[in-house]
Write a protein that holds these residues in place. Sequence first.
Motif, PDB file in Angstrom:
ATOM      1  N   ILE A  48       2.567  -2.283 -13.003  1.00 21.90           N
ATOM      2  CA  ILE A  48       2.242  -3.263 -11.962  1.00 21.90           C
ATOM      3  C   ILE A  48       3.360  -4.308 -11.875  1.00 21.90           C
ATOM      4  CG2 ILE A  48       0.620  -5.059 -11.223  1.00 21.90           C
ATOM      5  CD1 ILE A  48      -1.580  -3.522 -12.685  1.00 21.90           C
ATOM      6  N   ALA A  49       3.826  -4.766 -13.046  1.00 20.51           N
ATOM      7  CA  ALA A  49       4.880  -5.791 -13.089  1.00 20.51           C
ATOM      8  C   ALA A  49       6.196  -5.258 -12.546  1.00 20.51           C
ATOM      9  CB  ALA A  49       5.057  -6.287 -14.522  1.00 20.51           C
ATOM     10  N   GLU A  50       6.626  -4.108 -13.038  1.00 22.38           N
ATOM     11  CA  GLU A  50       7.932  -3.568 -12.640  1.00 22.38           C
ATOM     12  C   GLU A  50       7.983  -3.279 -11.135  1.00 22.38           C
ATOM     13  OE1 GLU A  50      10.199   0.612 -12.815  1.00 22.38           O
ATOM     14  OE2 GLU A  50       9.624  -0.123 -14.805  1.00 22.38           O
ATOM     15  N   ILE A  51       6.949  -2.607 -10.638  1.00 22.94           N
ATOM     16  CA  ILE A  51       6.961  -2.199  -9.238  1.00 22.94           C
ATOM     17  C   ILE A  51       6.783  -3.400  -8.311  1.00 22.94           C
ATOM     18  CG2 ILE A  51       5.885  -0.703  -7.520  1.00 22.94           C
ATOM     19  CD1 ILE A  51       7.495   0.646  -9.844  1.00 22.94           C
ATOM     20  N   GLY A  52       5.964  -4.355  -8.715  1.00 18.46           N
ATOM     21  CA  GLY A  52       5.774  -5.539  -7.890  1.00 18.46           C
ATOM     22  C   GLY A  52       7.067  -6.314  -7.699  1.00 18.46           C
ATOM     23  N   VAL A  53       7.829  -6.484  -8.777  1.00 19.19           N
ATOM     24  CA  VAL A  53       9.101  -7.206  -8.695  1.00 19.19           C
ATOM     25  C   VAL A  53      10.065  -6.480  -7.767  1.00 19.19           C
ATOM     26  CG1 VAL A  53      11.176  -7.814  -9.999  1.00 19.19           C
ATOM     27  CG2 VAL A  53       8.925  -8.352 -10.932  1.00 19.19           C
ATOM     28  N   ALA A  54      10.202  -5.179  -7.965  1.00 18.43           N
ATOM     29  CA  ALA A  54      11.176  -4.414  -7.185  1.00 18.43           C
ATOM     30  C   ALA A  54      10.801  -4.353  -5.702  1.00 18.43           C
ATOM     31  CB  ALA A  54      11.302  -3.007  -7.760  1.00 18.43           C
ATOM     32  N   ASN A  55       9.526  -4.136  -5.425  1.00 20.88           N
ATOM     33  CA  ASN A  55       9.105  -3.958  -4.039  1.00 20.88           C
ATOM     34  C   ASN A  55       9.194  -5.233  -3.212  1.00 20.88           C
ATOM     35  OD1 ASN A  55       8.576  -1.317  -4.505  1.00 20.88           O
ATOM     36  ND2 ASN A  55       6.371  -1.445  -4.295  1.00 20.88           N
ATOM     37  N   LEU A  56       8.933  -6.373  -3.836  1.00 18.67           N
ATOM     38  CA  LEU A  56       8.899  -7.631  -3.094  1.00 18.67           C
ATOM     39  C   LEU A  56      10.182  -8.434  -3.235  1.00 18.67           C
ATOM     40  CD1 LEU A  56       5.213  -8.625  -3.884  1.00 18.67           C
ATOM     41  CD2 LEU A  56       6.111  -7.664  -1.757  1.00 18.67           C
ATOM     42  N   PHE A  57      11.179  -7.858  -3.934  1.00 21.55           N
ATOM     43  CA  PHE A  57      12.416  -8.573  -4.209  1.00 21.55           C
ATOM     44  C   PHE A  57      13.110  -9.031  -2.923  1.00 21.55           C
ATOM     45  CE2 PHE A  57      16.991  -8.766  -4.752  1.00 21.55           C
ATOM     46  CZ  PHE A  57      17.128  -9.564  -5.871  1.00 21.55           C
ATOM     47  N   VAL A  58      13.330  -8.100  -1.982  1.00 25.20           N
ATOM     48  CA  VAL A  58      14.070  -8.439  -0.765  1.00 25.20           C
ATOM     49  C   VAL A  58      13.337  -9.510   0.036  1.00 25.20           C
ATOM     50  CG1 VAL A  58      14.898  -7.549   1.451  1.00 25.20           C
ATOM     51  CG2 VAL A  58      15.238  -6.205  -0.642  1.00 25.20           C
ATOM     52  N   ASN A  59      12.013  -9.352   0.166  1.00 28.12           N
ATOM     53  CA  ASN A  59      11.231 -10.353   0.902  1.00 28.12           C
ATOM     54  C   ASN A  59      11.275 -11.711   0.210  1.00 28.12           C
ATOM     55  OD1 ASN A  59       9.280  -7.594   1.434  1.00 28.12           O
ATOM     56  ND2 ASN A  59       9.926  -8.783   3.191  1.00 28.12           N
ATOM     57  N   ILE A 117       0.989   5.879 -15.612  1.00 26.70           N
ATOM     58  CA  ILE A 117       2.028   5.457 -14.670  1.00 26.70           C
ATOM     59  C   ILE A 117       1.404   5.118 -13.321  1.00 26.70           C
ATOM     60  CG2 ILE A 117       4.099   6.233 -13.427  1.00 26.70           C
ATOM     61  CD1 ILE A 117       4.819   7.902 -15.870  1.00 26.70           C
ATOM     62  N   ALA A 118       0.215   5.669 -13.070  1.00 27.09           N
ATOM     63  CA  ALA A 118      -0.487   5.376 -11.818  1.00 27.09           C
ATOM     64  C   ALA A 118      -0.779   3.893 -11.653  1.00 27.09           C
ATOM     65  CB  ALA A 118      -1.792   6.170 -11.747  1.00 27.09           C
ATOM     66  N   GLY A 119      -0.610   3.102 -12.710  1.00 28.77           N
ATOM     67  CA  GLY A 119      -0.800   1.659 -12.616  1.00 28.77           C
ATOM     68  C   GLY A 119       0.068   1.031 -11.539  1.00 28.77           C
ATOM     69  N   GLY A 120       1.192   1.670 -11.223  1.00 29.98           N
ATOM     70  CA  GLY A 120       2.042   1.159 -10.158  1.00 29.98           C
ATOM     71  C   GLY A 120       1.329   1.075  -8.823  1.00 29.98           C
ATOM     72  N   ALA A 121       0.250   1.856  -8.678  1.00 26.52           N
ATOM     73  CA  ALA A 121      -0.511   1.834  -7.428  1.00 26.52           C
ATOM     74  C   ALA A 121      -1.169   0.484  -7.195  1.00 26.52           C
ATOM     75  CB  ALA A 121      -1.568   2.932  -7.432  1.00 26.52           C
ATOM     76  N   LEU A 171       0.830  -1.193   0.000  1.00 31.93           N
ATOM     77  CA  LEU A 171       0.000   0.000   0.000  1.00 31.93           C
ATOM     78  C   LEU A 171       0.873   1.254   0.000  1.00 31.93           C
ATOM     79  CD1 LEU A 171      -2.780   1.367   0.211  1.00 31.93           C
ATOM     80  CD2 LEU A 171      -2.601   1.155   2.707  1.00 31.93           C
ATOM     81  N   ILE A 172       2.045   1.174   0.616  1.00 31.08           N
ATOM     82  CA  ILE A 172       2.974   2.302   0.629  1.00 31.08           C
ATOM     83  C   ILE A 172       3.328   2.691  -0.799  1.00 31.08           C
ATOM     84  CG2 ILE A 172       5.297   3.034   1.290  1.00 31.08           C
ATOM     85  CD1 ILE A 172       5.037   1.163   3.725  1.00 31.08           C
ATOM     86  N   GLU A 173       3.634   1.700  -1.629  1.00 31.18           N
ATOM     87  CA  GLU A 173       3.977   1.985  -3.019  1.00 31.18           C
ATOM     88  C   GLU A 173       2.753   2.406  -3.818  1.00 31.18           C
ATOM     89  OE1 GLU A 173       7.391   1.982  -5.735  1.00 31.18           O
ATOM     90  OE2 GLU A 173       6.991   2.163  -3.612  1.00 31.18           O
ATOM     91  N   SER A 174       1.587   1.907  -3.459  1.00 27.84           N
ATOM     92  CA  SER A 174       0.360   2.320  -4.138  1.00 27.84           C
ATOM     93  C   SER A 174       0.118   3.815  -3.939  1.00 27.84           C
ATOM     94  CB  SER A 174      -0.838   1.523  -3.613  1.00 27.84           C
ATOM     95  OG  SER A 174      -0.725   0.159  -3.946  1.00 27.84           O
ATOM     96  N   VAL A 175       0.315   4.283  -2.712  1.00 23.18           N
ATOM     97  CA  VAL A 175       0.174   5.715  -2.420  1.00 23.18           C
ATOM     98  C   VAL A 175       1.153   6.515  -3.267  1.00 23.18           C
ATOM     99  CG1 VAL A 175       0.572   7.465  -0.637  1.00 23.18           C
ATOM    100  CG2 VAL A 175      -0.760   5.428  -0.102  1.00 23.18           C
ATOM    101  N   TRP A 176       2.350   5.992  -3.435  1.00 17.71           N
ATOM    102  CA  TRP A 176       3.387   6.652  -4.244  1.00 17.71           C
ATOM    103  C   TRP A 176       2.896   6.853  -5.676  1.00 17.71           C
ATOM    104  CZ3 TRP A 176       8.394   8.324  -3.116  1.00 17.71           C
ATOM    105  CH2 TRP A 176       9.249   8.545  -4.207  1.00 17.71           C
ATOM    106  N   PHE A 177       2.319   5.837  -6.274  1.00 21.85           N
ATOM    107  CA  PHE A 177       1.929   5.935  -7.677  1.00 21.85           C
ATOM    108  C   PHE A 177       0.581   6.618  -7.887  1.00 21.85           C
ATOM    109  CE2 PHE A 177       5.445   3.088  -8.129  1.00 21.85           C
ATOM    110  CZ  PHE A 177       5.998   3.502  -9.343  1.00 21.85           C
TER     111      PHE A 177
END
Length: 436
Positions: free
Chosen positions: A262-273, A383-387, A62-68
């Motif tokens: 959605i694809a790009e941000i999902g990969v980057a955000n969940l990478f470490v986890n 670009i708001a799709g990242g939300a 949700l943090i990244e959703s707010v960003w986008f």
Amino acid sequence: MAPPVSTAQVQADPSHGPSRYGPALSLLATLFFMWGFITVINNTLLPHLRSVFELNYTQTTLIESVWFIAYFVASIPAAKVIEKVGYKLAIVVGLLIMAGGAGGMMLAASIPSYGVTLAMLFVIACGITQLQVAANPYVAVVGKPETASSRLNLVQALNSAGTMLAPMFGAYLILGRSKGGTAATGTVLTQAERMADAHSVILPYALVAGVLVVLALVFIRFPLPAMSSANNRLAAEERKSHSLWKHRNLVFGVPAIFIYLIAEIGVANLFVNFVTQPNIAPELTPEEAGRYLSFLWGGMMVGRFAGSAIMQKVDAGKVLAAFSAGAFVVMLITTFTSGPLAMWSLISVGLFHSIMFPTIFTLGIKGLGPLTEEGSGLLIMAIAGGALVVVQGWLADHYGLQNSFLLTAACELYVLFYALWGSRPTDVLPDPTIDG
């Protein structure tokens, strides 16, 4: 709804020769580097906040959703700022908004507060949106029209350089200085340890705020070549006979950008986890996994340089099709394998994602002619799709983190469809002329 200013609206002032543009482009490149750098700090910030505030995956994404969401909310006001104060001051405004948000992150870390963190990240993203709306069209029109795509791909590659370095900065100054970032996966932190971890965000954001203020001062003093309004738009009555919705490449291009994000941000955000899971690389701490994230963004930088060269000889649609097919394959490998193979396949998706945004954008406005302004505005707002990365967070909570990457694979299939069929222009109009 007035769209953001685009390449059809502006032109270089003829009084400035091409030789004057080099220093301006070099300075503008720092903007692309900085917003890429700050955006990707989130990728190490999110696992940190997940630990500090004990968030589930839905709350984390949700943090990244707010960003986008900021891209959708702030794009129209950003265009209005440009109309009122011009490109140079609009860029300064964007930098100062970002600096204010970075300062607010220091406050959020001091409290600490999940709500204030969300608000301040939204402010930073609004500042980045201001820069995006101002800098992209500026780069596109400063110089020869036939090399506009090459210039934009070049500065996008520098944007990727920022995204490559940011994980190392975040891993060292955020994860590396916190108990949650250096402890083994699954370690339960005490309240005192979580409070100390929250304070570790203060220093990196103080540094970021300082750099942004200095950069704003540089832009105030720099003699940026003037831009003037173009006069090639159709009269209001004449424009009524044209419709954006007759252009297949735009109609399918807007959701292509939305879905790709959605694809790009999902990969980057969940990478470490993902990487620190027991079946992938349990020996890695979040700090160490954050360093591996640099390889993902490094692949994106290399791919943009390579893709720019390849597309000088090969049709952009064919290149996009090849890259999206490759992305689909590696996401299936990520989902259905384990250990180093799954980790490195996820890292490799950065290479395949590299050309997607600039290529979809270019294909989306192809043949729009005097309607390029409106088409560009729709693509920028997409670009708001990242939300919607929060959808992947929900899938991770309910069906497992690894299985959630099937959503990413589905996104790659839509981009493949766009490359093969959706990007073909229909109802082609003559391109607007831009003096340079």
